[in-house]
Design an enzyme around this catalytic site. Sequence first.
Site, PDB file in Angstrom:
ATOM      1  N   THR A 155      -5.198  -0.183   7.553  1.00 48.90           N
ATOM      2  CA  THR A 155      -3.743  -0.057   7.586  1.00 48.90           C
ATOM      3  C   THR A 155      -3.215  -0.055   6.156  1.00 48.90           C
ATOM      4  O   THR A 155      -3.786  -0.664   5.261  1.00 48.90           O
ATOM      5  CB  THR A 155      -3.084  -1.191   8.400  1.00 48.90           C
ATOM      6  OG1 THR A 155      -3.263  -2.447   7.738  1.00 48.90           O
ATOM      7  CG2 THR A 155      -3.658  -1.257   9.809  1.00 48.90           C
ATOM      8  N   GLY A 156      -2.110   0.656   5.954  1.00 50.11           N
ATOM      9  CA  GLY A 156      -1.625   0.813   4.585  1.00 50.11           C
ATOM     10  C   GLY A 156      -2.661   1.520   3.728  1.00 50.11           C
ATOM     11  O   GLY A 156      -2.847   1.195   2.555  1.00 50.11           O
ATOM     12  N   GLY A 157      -3.321   2.512   4.321  1.00 45.62           N
ATOM     13  CA  GLY A 157      -4.448   3.152   3.661  1.00 45.62           C
ATOM     14  C   GLY A 157      -4.120   4.428   2.917  1.00 45.62           C
ATOM     15  O   GLY A 157      -5.035   5.180   2.575  1.00 45.62           O
ATOM     16  N   TYR A 211       7.452 -14.162   0.443  1.00 44.08           N
ATOM     17  CA  TYR A 211       6.164 -13.468   0.373  1.00 44.08           C
ATOM     18  C   TYR A 211       5.010 -14.453   0.525  1.00 44.08           C
ATOM     19  O   TYR A 211       4.091 -14.237   1.322  1.00 44.08           O
ATOM     20  CB  TYR A 211       6.058 -12.722  -0.954  1.00 44.08           C
ATOM     21  CG  TYR A 211       4.739 -12.028  -1.179  1.00 44.08           C
ATOM     22  CD1 TYR A 211       4.307 -11.026  -0.322  1.00 44.08           C
ATOM     23  CD2 TYR A 211       3.923 -12.360  -2.259  1.00 44.08           C
ATOM     24  CE1 TYR A 211       3.098 -10.373  -0.524  1.00 44.08           C
ATOM     25  CE2 TYR A 211       2.720 -11.715  -2.474  1.00 44.08           C
ATOM     26  CZ  TYR A 211       2.309 -10.724  -1.612  1.00 44.08           C
ATOM     27  OH  TYR A 211       1.106 -10.088  -1.819  1.00 44.08           O
ATOM     28  N   SER A 246      -3.198 -13.187  -0.057  1.00 41.28           N
ATOM     29  CA  SER A 246      -2.742 -13.174  -1.449  1.00 41.28           C
ATOM     30  C   SER A 246      -2.868 -14.569  -2.031  1.00 41.28           C
ATOM     31  O   SER A 246      -2.652 -15.574  -1.333  1.00 41.28           O
ATOM     32  CB  SER A 246      -1.279 -12.730  -1.542  1.00 41.28           C
ATOM     33  OG  SER A 246      -0.779 -12.903  -2.860  1.00 41.28           O
ATOM     34  N   SER A 292      -2.175   4.476   0.017  1.00 37.42           N
ATOM     35  CA  SER A 292      -1.866   4.214  -1.391  1.00 37.42           C
ATOM     36  C   SER A 292      -2.522   2.909  -1.810  1.00 37.42           C
ATOM     37  O   SER A 292      -2.973   2.122  -0.979  1.00 37.42           O
ATOM     38  CB  SER A 292      -0.345   4.126  -1.624  1.00 37.42           C
ATOM     39  OG  SER A 292       0.196   3.015  -0.928  1.00 37.42           O
ATOM     40  N   GLY A 293      -2.597   2.677  -3.113  1.00 34.25           N
ATOM     41  CA  GLY A 293      -3.042   1.407  -3.659  1.00 34.25           C
ATOM     42  C   GLY A 293      -4.404   0.953  -3.201  1.00 34.25           C
ATOM     43  O   GLY A 293      -5.365   1.723  -3.123  1.00 34.25           O
ATOM     44  N   ILE A 294      -4.506  -0.336  -2.881  1.00 31.47           N
ATOM     45  CA  ILE A 294      -5.771  -0.926  -2.456  1.00 31.47           C
ATOM     46  C   ILE A 294      -6.291  -0.253  -1.189  1.00 31.47           C
ATOM     47  O   ILE A 294      -7.495  -0.017  -1.042  1.00 31.47           O
ATOM     48  CB  ILE A 294      -5.595  -2.446  -2.228  1.00 31.47           C
ATOM     49  CG1 ILE A 294      -5.357  -3.159  -3.565  1.00 31.47           C
ATOM     50  CG2 ILE A 294      -6.813  -3.041  -1.520  1.00 31.47           C
ATOM     51  CD1 ILE A 294      -4.955  -4.612  -3.415  1.00 31.47           C
TER      52      ILE A 294
END
Length: 249
Positions: A12-14, A150, A137, A16-18
Site C-alpha cells: 500500500t502506498g506503493g 502523527y 515510525s 512513491s517513496g518507500i
Amino acid sequence: MDRLKGKRTLITGGTSGIGLETARQFLIEGARVAVTGTNPDTIASARAELGSDVLVIQADAGDVAAQAHIAGEVGRAFGGLDAVFVNAGIAALKPIEQWNEADYDRSFAINVKGPFFLVQALLPLLANPSSIVLNTSINARIGMPNSSVYAASKGALSTFIRTLSGELIGRGIRVNAVSPGPIATPLYSKFGMSEEQAKATAAAIKSQIPAGRFGEPSEVAKAVVFLASDESAFTVGSELVIDGGMSNL
C-alpha cells in the site's frame, strides 16, 4: 535475488517513496506485485516505471470500503497473497493548538483505521505461511515536538505488531514492522511545509542523527524484503528500527 520468487505481494502506498522503492526491490526478488496509491500523477508514473505486470490500484488508504475493494482486486488478480507491506500513511506535523477534529480524524483514518480494516479484508487471501509487514515510525518513541498526532497514530499501529502476531500466528501469518527514522523523501510535501521550512526542518533533524545523514528508501525496502521472505520465518512480532541511531539518543 529470487528471495521472493513466485510470492504474491501487495504494497500500500506503493506509487512513491518507500513504497515505490519496495515495489522495485520485490520485483528484483521475483515477486508478483500489486501496489495502491491515491495520487493520479504518481499512479501513472508508477505504472510506467513498474511495468504492465504490476497491478496498480487507486484507493483511499483511510476509507474502510476501499480496503475491501483492494482485497477484491488482489483476489481476482492473484488468487491469494503471500506478503503484504502496509506502508500507506500520512505525516502531518504541527503544534497542538493548530489541530482540528477533521485533520485529527484524517490522520488516524489513514494511519490506523485503514491498515486495521485492510488486514481484516485480506485475511481470506493470506496463505499459510504468509507475512504482514507494517510501516511504523520512531516518532512513536522519541517525543519530537509538533508530532503529537502523527506519533500517537504510529504508536497505535505499533500495538498491532504484538496483538495481531498473537492472534494470527496460529494461521501461519507472521506480523512484523519496520520503524524508519528520517528517510530522504520530499519533506515539504509530506509534512505540509513550504520548501524553505522543510530545508530548515531537515537540517535540524539531520543534526540529531548519529549516522550523520538521512536514510535512503532502499535501506527500508531491503529490510521489508527480509521480513517478507522465508529468511525471517522465525521472526514474529518484531519492530526493526532503521533510523541511523536517532532513537538511541
